[in-house]
Design a protein around this motif. Structure first.
Motif, mmCIF file in Angstrom:
data_model
loop_
_atom_site.group_PDB
_atom_site.id
_atom_site.type_symbol
_atom_site.label_atom_id
_atom_site.label_comp_id
_atom_site.label_asym_id
_atom_site.label_seq_id
_atom_site.Cartn_x
_atom_site.Cartn_y
_atom_site.Cartn_z
ATOM 1 N N GLU A 1 0.832 -1.207 0.000
ATOM 2 C CA GLU A 1 0.000 0.000 0.000
ATOM 3 C C GLU A 1 0.866 1.257 0.000
ATOM 4 O O GLU A 1 0.492 2.284 -0.568
ATOM 5 C CB GLU A 1 -0.925 -0.006 1.215
ATOM 6 C CG GLU A 1 -2.033 -1.046 1.143
ATOM 7 C CD GLU A 1 -2.958 -0.816 -0.030
ATOM 8 O OE1 GLU A 1 -3.242 0.356 -0.350
ATOM 9 O OE2 GLU A 1 -3.381 -1.802 -0.656
ATOM 10 N N ALA A 2 2.029 1.174 0.627
ATOM 11 C CA ALA A 2 2.903 2.352 0.698
ATOM 12 C C ALA A 2 3.365 2.789 -0.689
ATOM 13 O O ALA A 2 3.555 3.988 -0.943
ATOM 14 C CB ALA A 2 4.114 2.048 1.584
ATOM 15 N N ASP A 3 3.531 1.821 -1.611
ATOM 16 C CA ASP A 3 3.968 2.169 -2.963
ATOM 17 C C ASP A 3 2.933 3.000 -3.704
ATOM 18 O O ASP A 3 3.268 3.804 -4.570
ATOM 19 C CB ASP A 3 4.262 0.896 -3.768
ATOM 20 C CG ASP A 3 5.454 0.128 -3.222
ATOM 21 O OD1 ASP A 3 6.553 0.705 -3.182
ATOM 22 O OD2 ASP A 3 5.277 -1.025 -2.822
ATOM 23 N N PHE A 4 1.655 2.797 -3.365
ATOM 24 C CA PHE A 4 0.578 3.504 -4.053
ATOM 25 C C PHE A 4 0.134 4.764 -3.308
ATOM 26 O O PHE A 4 -0.745 5.486 -3.792
ATOM 27 C CB PHE A 4 -0.634 2.577 -4.225
ATOM 28 C CG PHE A 4 -0.348 1.325 -5.009
ATOM 29 C CD1 PHE A 4 -0.095 1.379 -6.365
ATOM 30 C CD2 PHE A 4 -0.327 0.087 -4.385
ATOM 31 C CE1 PHE A 4 0.164 0.235 -7.089
ATOM 32 C CE2 PHE A 4 -0.074 -1.070 -5.097
ATOM 33 C CZ PHE A 4 0.182 -0.996 -6.455
ATOM 34 N N ALA A 5 0.751 5.029 -2.167
ATOM 35 C CA ALA A 5 0.240 6.081 -1.274
ATOM 36 C C ALA A 5 0.231 7.460 -1.928
ATOM 37 O O ALA A 5 -0.680 8.258 -1.689
ATOM 38 C CB ALA A 5 1.064 6.110 0.011
ATOM 39 N N ASN A 6 1.214 7.768 -2.742
ATOM 40 C CA ASN A 6 1.317 9.116 -3.321
ATOM 41 C C ASN A 6 0.685 9.232 -4.708
ATOM 42 O O ASN A 6 0.821 10.269 -5.371
ATOM 43 C CB ASN A 6 2.791 9.537 -3.397
ATOM 44 C CG ASN A 6 3.414 9.683 -2.015
ATOM 45 O OD1 ASN A 6 2.759 10.164 -1.085
ATOM 46 N ND2 ASN A 6 4.658 9.255 -1.881
ATOM 47 N N LEU A 7 0.005 8.182 -5.121
ATOM 48 C CA LEU A 7 -0.677 8.208 -6.418
ATOM 49 C C LEU A 7 -2.145 8.577 -6.213
ATOM 50 O O LEU A 7 -2.681 8.433 -5.110
ATOM 51 C CB LEU A 7 -0.563 6.840 -7.094
ATOM 52 C CG LEU A 7 0.875 6.423 -7.459
ATOM 53 C CD1 LEU A 7 0.905 4.994 -7.947
ATOM 54 C CD2 LEU A 7 1.448 7.360 -8.517
ATOM 55 N N PRO A 8 -2.822 9.080 -7.245
ATOM 56 C CA PRO A 8 -4.219 9.499 -7.087
ATOM 57 C C PRO A 8 -5.073 8.363 -6.534
ATOM 58 O O PRO A 8 -4.926 7.205 -6.954
ATOM 59 C CB PRO A 8 -4.649 9.869 -8.514
ATOM 60 C CG PRO A 8 -3.378 10.216 -9.201
ATOM 61 C CD PRO A 8 -2.328 9.333 -8.615
ATOM 62 N N PRO A 9 -5.961 8.662 -5.592
ATOM 63 C CA PRO A 9 -6.835 7.613 -5.037
ATOM 64 C C PRO A 9 -7.754 7.062 -6.107
ATOM 65 O O PRO A 9 -8.135 7.761 -7.056
ATOM 66 C CB PRO A 9 -7.613 8.337 -3.948
ATOM 67 C CG PRO A 9 -7.568 9.783 -4.339
ATOM 68 C CD PRO A 9 -6.248 9.985 -5.006
ATOM 69 N N ILE A 10 -8.103 5.794 -5.959
ATOM 70 C CA ILE A 10 -8.959 5.125 -6.935
ATOM 71 C C ILE A 10 -10.417 5.349 -6.558
ATOM 72 O O ILE A 10 -10.830 5.092 -5.430
ATOM 73 C CB ILE A 10 -8.635 3.620 -6.985
ATOM 74 C CG1 ILE A 10 -7.182 3.431 -7.450
ATOM 75 C CG2 ILE A 10 -9.587 2.890 -7.919
ATOM 76 C CD1 ILE A 10 -6.662 2.045 -7.246
ATOM 77 N N GLN A 11 -11.192 5.832 -7.514
ATOM 78 C CA GLN A 11 -12.596 6.132 -7.275
ATOM 79 C C GLN A 11 -13.474 5.157 -8.044
ATOM 80 O O GLN A 11 -13.358 5.055 -9.262
ATOM 81 C CB GLN A 11 -12.914 7.562 -7.713
ATOM 82 C CG GLN A 11 -12.041 8.619 -7.064
ATOM 83 C CD GLN A 11 -12.346 9.999 -7.624
ATOM 84 O OE1 GLN A 11 -13.501 10.392 -7.714
ATOM 85 N NE2 GLN A 11 -11.313 10.734 -7.981
#
Length: 817
Positions: free
Chosen positions: A314-324
């Motif tokens: 999850e940390a790898d995706f933390a700074n990417l736009p949240p998924i809606q």
């Protein structure tokens, strides 16, 4: 001591210039005591000696005559050429060492990394079940000649390869008559999970490697313990032909119903595969075979997509736009776009390929609504989804004026025709130029980018947007004639490029059916072998590809797409599907035109004279819109093909790799071309984005799954074509699996594009994860009168081969039986 022939024990992975990539790798494994069928490599120096012995100077011949005649001369001289006496003696001795009755494989082995990438253009030939010294010598000549076929030479010219640097090694290897064979990945290539993926089927491995069978799939841990397994169809197997070469035979039902590998064989195979991975130090893609219960490794190569560990937290995706999560209409829009975008863009592909979709944003802005970019990309080269959204801008004051313009059919048709003619002329001008240096190559790419934007803008502004507007009123009118009709029924009898390709390919298939021997060869031989043994067929194919060869797999990717010209075996796969289709399934031009005239007669009987005149005028307008829609799409596919040629030239002029340049944005590439080099800053960006690519792919998958998440196991979507069909499911994941689909089955797939059209002549119904009412699958399904459901989001996940289902196209639902 042999001068030109090296045993596998004499070579290793560092000997690519001498033995080619395939030969060097087989030697590496032999020296590591991996069980590889014995063999030798006829070195690249032997090729050079053969060419010198016969006084053949291919580069000079190509300069002195037109390409077609030059190639014919080179081929004739190679095939009539004689081997240096010492080389022929070595070749005969090498063959006799196998044993007089032992079948041998003769395989080309590219000596340059770039040529390995270009194998689809005809450079690399393989001949199986070769028997006899003279036959072996002939096949070695054929390998040499394969470098100089017309299509191979034309491809190298287009890509900027220097003919003087072309050389080739040849592998002579004892063949094993595999009882079971297949492919193994020591790491899951899709998820990078620490699990072994085994595909297995009966007979020679070409059936699995080429994708013409549905193999057993077994997923194991690295110790060989089965985690899950799926029984494949294993419909056919490839075996030796008594006359030489190979042939396909049907697998008996009782063998198809059983797994092809025993548990003991599986454990041995996995143990050996893990040993190979340990030797190379990274995950491997391995071809294997079992003969008389003896295990052999036929080839092994790195899984290049696993450059580093790609199991992300999850940390790898933390700074990417949240998924809606996307709902309703937005979900349909995403699924419609995913039909064209199954994988994330590379930066350069984004700046060229996404120009097409970006023109919709430009036009919406002109109308008065600012529109979010559907696939934004950040500086690390990571693409994401936008769930859409509009906001008004000052141009909204002109909304009614632009709306009236879009309803002006005569003006739209005139401007669309002018734009199509102008953009086609500009492309021809660009194709006639050969940039002499890096700066001019960059300038040519800049002009092509502008041309792509102009082509797409005209398509949407003067055809697609007006067509959508007119379809609303036309559909209402058609429902008064028959509630089952919609505006796509108005496309009957229309001449446009996809229809022309389909009709001409069906005509070609009918020609081939007239000669059963030729048809059988087309169904069983790869393209390069086919055109080598049948000059008339080669000419026929080249004429077809000269006209339609820019048809590509994904028409929204510029630099990572492949056209039929790039990969003729994909063209051949599509043709083979048509050969298996019932004759007369596709309507001819006259029959289709009659259906349209019948619809007009029904409209005349339904409406008043004034209403019918208005209806007919609007119908002709949307037909012309559809013609422009198809013509501009094929035009930008041609434009993309030329961009690939320019980028290949650019890579050569920069002394770089084509694949690496994909990590640059367009303005960065143009800067490098203007400066004559890649600056240290650009090299750092390129390396950073390349390292981030596994994250970009994982995030894209995460975005797709998150945005389209559904509750439960219901399969529903949007109706592409009404009606109902019951049948057995056949999941087809790409062109390599076209051969899986049988008459009357339900085609289930992630996407379709025009290349898939022949499958609709076999399918009883179609269910697609992506797409929408305007997509290719919907239009073609209606043309063939079969039910279709689009935008399910989950059909390929919930359905498997052999499931019996009811496809209810009218209500857009799939029911398992």
């Amino acid at each position: 001591m042999a001068q030109w022939i090296l045993s596998f024990q004499q070579i290793g992975k560092g000997d690519v210039p001498l033995a080619g990539g395939k030969g060097a790798n087989l030697g590496e494994m032999t020296r590591a005591e991996i069980p590889v069928p014995p063999g030798v490599v006829v070195s690249s120096e032997a090729y050079d000696a053969f060419i010198a012995e016969n006084g053949i100077r291919p580069a000079e011949i190509l300069q002195s005559a037109d390409t077609q005649n030059a190639c014919e001369e080179i081929l004739a001289r190679i095939r009539s050429g004689v081997f240096p006496q010492a080389l022929e003696a070595e070749l005969r001795a090498a063959y006799r060492a196998f044993g007089e009755t032992v079948p041998v494989a003769v395989r080309s082995s590219a000596t340059a990394e770039d040529l390995a990438d270009a194998s689809f253009a005809g450079q690399q030939e393989t001949y199986l079940n070769v028997r006899g010294e003279d036959d072996m010598l002939e096949r070695v000549r054929d390998c040499y000649a394969s470098l100089w076929g017309y299509r191979a030479v034309r491809y190298r010219q287009a890509q900027g390869y220097a003919h003087a640097q072309v050389s080739l090694a040849v592998v002579l290897q004892r063949m094993i008559e595999s009882d079971v064979s297949g492919v193994l990945f020591t790491r899951n290539p899709s998820t990078s999970a620490n699990e072994v993926i085994v595909n297995a089927s009966y007979g020679l491995g070409e059936a699995v490697v080429s994708g013409i069978v549905s193999p057993d799939e077994i997923v194991c841990d690295p110790s060989g313990n089965t985690l899950r397994r799926t029984l494949g169809g294993k419909e056919i197997q490839i075996v030796y032909d008594a006359q030489g070469g190979t042939r396909k035979v049907r697998v008996p039902a009782e063998k198809r119903a059983a797994f092809s590998l025993t548990d003991e064989q599986l454990h041995r195979l996995v143990a050996l595969a893990m040993r190979i991975e340990a030797h190379y130090g990274h995950p491997m893609d391995i071809e294997w075979g079992i003969w008389n219960d003896e295990l052999y490794i036929l080839q092994a190569r790195s899984i290049t997509t696993l450059a580093r560990e790609t199991a992300f937290s999850e940390a790898d995706f933390a700074n990417l736009p949240p998924i809606q999560p996307a709902k309703g209409r937005m979900r349909e829009n995403i699924l419609f776009n995913l039909e064209k975008l199954p994988r994330p863009y590379y930066p350069l592909d984004h700046d060229f390929g996404d120009l097409v979709g970006a023109q919709k944003q430009v036009i919406m802005g002109e109308i008065g609504f600012s529109m979010n970019e559907m696939t934004p990309i950040d500086d690390d080269g990571i693409s994401s989804f936008s769930v859409g959204g509009f906001r008004p801008n000052r141009n909204i004051l002109h909304l009614l004026s632009i709306f009236r313009q879009m309803k002006d059919d005569a003006q739209n048709a005139r401007k669309a025709d002018e734009a199509l003619q102008n953009c086609s002329k500009r492309l021809r001008q660009e194709q006639s130029l050969v940039p002499s240096d890096l700066q001019r190559t960059g300038e040519a790419l800049q002009r092509m980018r502008g041309l792509i934007a102009d082509t797409a803008y005209a398509r949407f502004r003067y055809a697609i947007f007006p067509q959508v507007i007119e379809n609303l009123s036309l559909t209402k009118a058609l429902h008064k004639i028959d509630p089952a009709l919609n505006s796509f029924d108005l496309m009957e009898g229309l001449d446009y490029v996809t229809a022309e390709i389909n009709r001409d390919m069906f005509a070609l298939a009918d020609e081939l059916r007239a000669d059963p021997n030729t048809a059988r060869a087309v169904l069983t031989q790869p393209y390069a072998q086919l055109i080598r043994t049948n000059p008339a067929l080669r000419t026929r194919f080249e004429v077809f590809l000269e006209k339609y060869g820019h048809r590509s797999d994904f028409n929204c990717y510029c630099f990572t797409a492949k056209s039929w010209n790039d990969d003729p075996d994909r063209f051949l796969g599509t043709l083979c599907t048509m050969l298996r289709s019932p004759q007369g399934k596709i309507l001819g031009r006259e029959e289709s035109a009659k259906k349209y005239q019948a619809l007009l007669r029904r409209a005349r009987d339904t409406f008043s004279a004034k209403q019918f005149a208005h209806f007919e005028k609007k119908a002709e307008a949307v037909r012309h819109d559809h013609y422009i829609r198809e013509a501009t799409q094929y035009l930008w596919e041609c434009e993309f093909s030329h961009c690939r040629i320019l980028l290949r030239r650019c890579a050569e002029q920069l002394n770089g790799r084509y694949e690496d340049l994909l990590y640059l944005f367009a303005d960065e590439l143009f800067t490098a071309c203007a400066q004559g080099k890649l600056s240290e800053t650009l090299r750092e960006k390129l390396a950073r984005r390349k390292a981030k690519r596994p994250l970009a792919e994982a995030y894209w998958t995460r975005c797709v799954e998150g945005a389209l998440a559904t509750e439960g196991d219901e399969i529903s979507g949007v109706s592409g074509s009404a009606g109902q069909a019951t049948g057995k499911v056949r999941v087809v994941r790409g062109p390599a699996e076209f051969d899986k689909l049988q008459q009357g089955e339900i085609l289930v797939c992630t996407y379709t594009d025009p290349e898939w059209t022949p499958l609709f002549t076999l399918a009883a119904g179609v269910v697609v994860d992506t797409g929408g009412t305007l997509s290719h699958a919907a239009i073609v399904a209606r043309e063939y009168g079969i039910p279709a459901i689009l935008a399910t989001g989950n059909a390929t996940r919930l359905l498997k081969d052999g499931d019996r289902v009811v496809v209810d196209g009218t209500n857009a639902r799939v029911k398992k039986l």
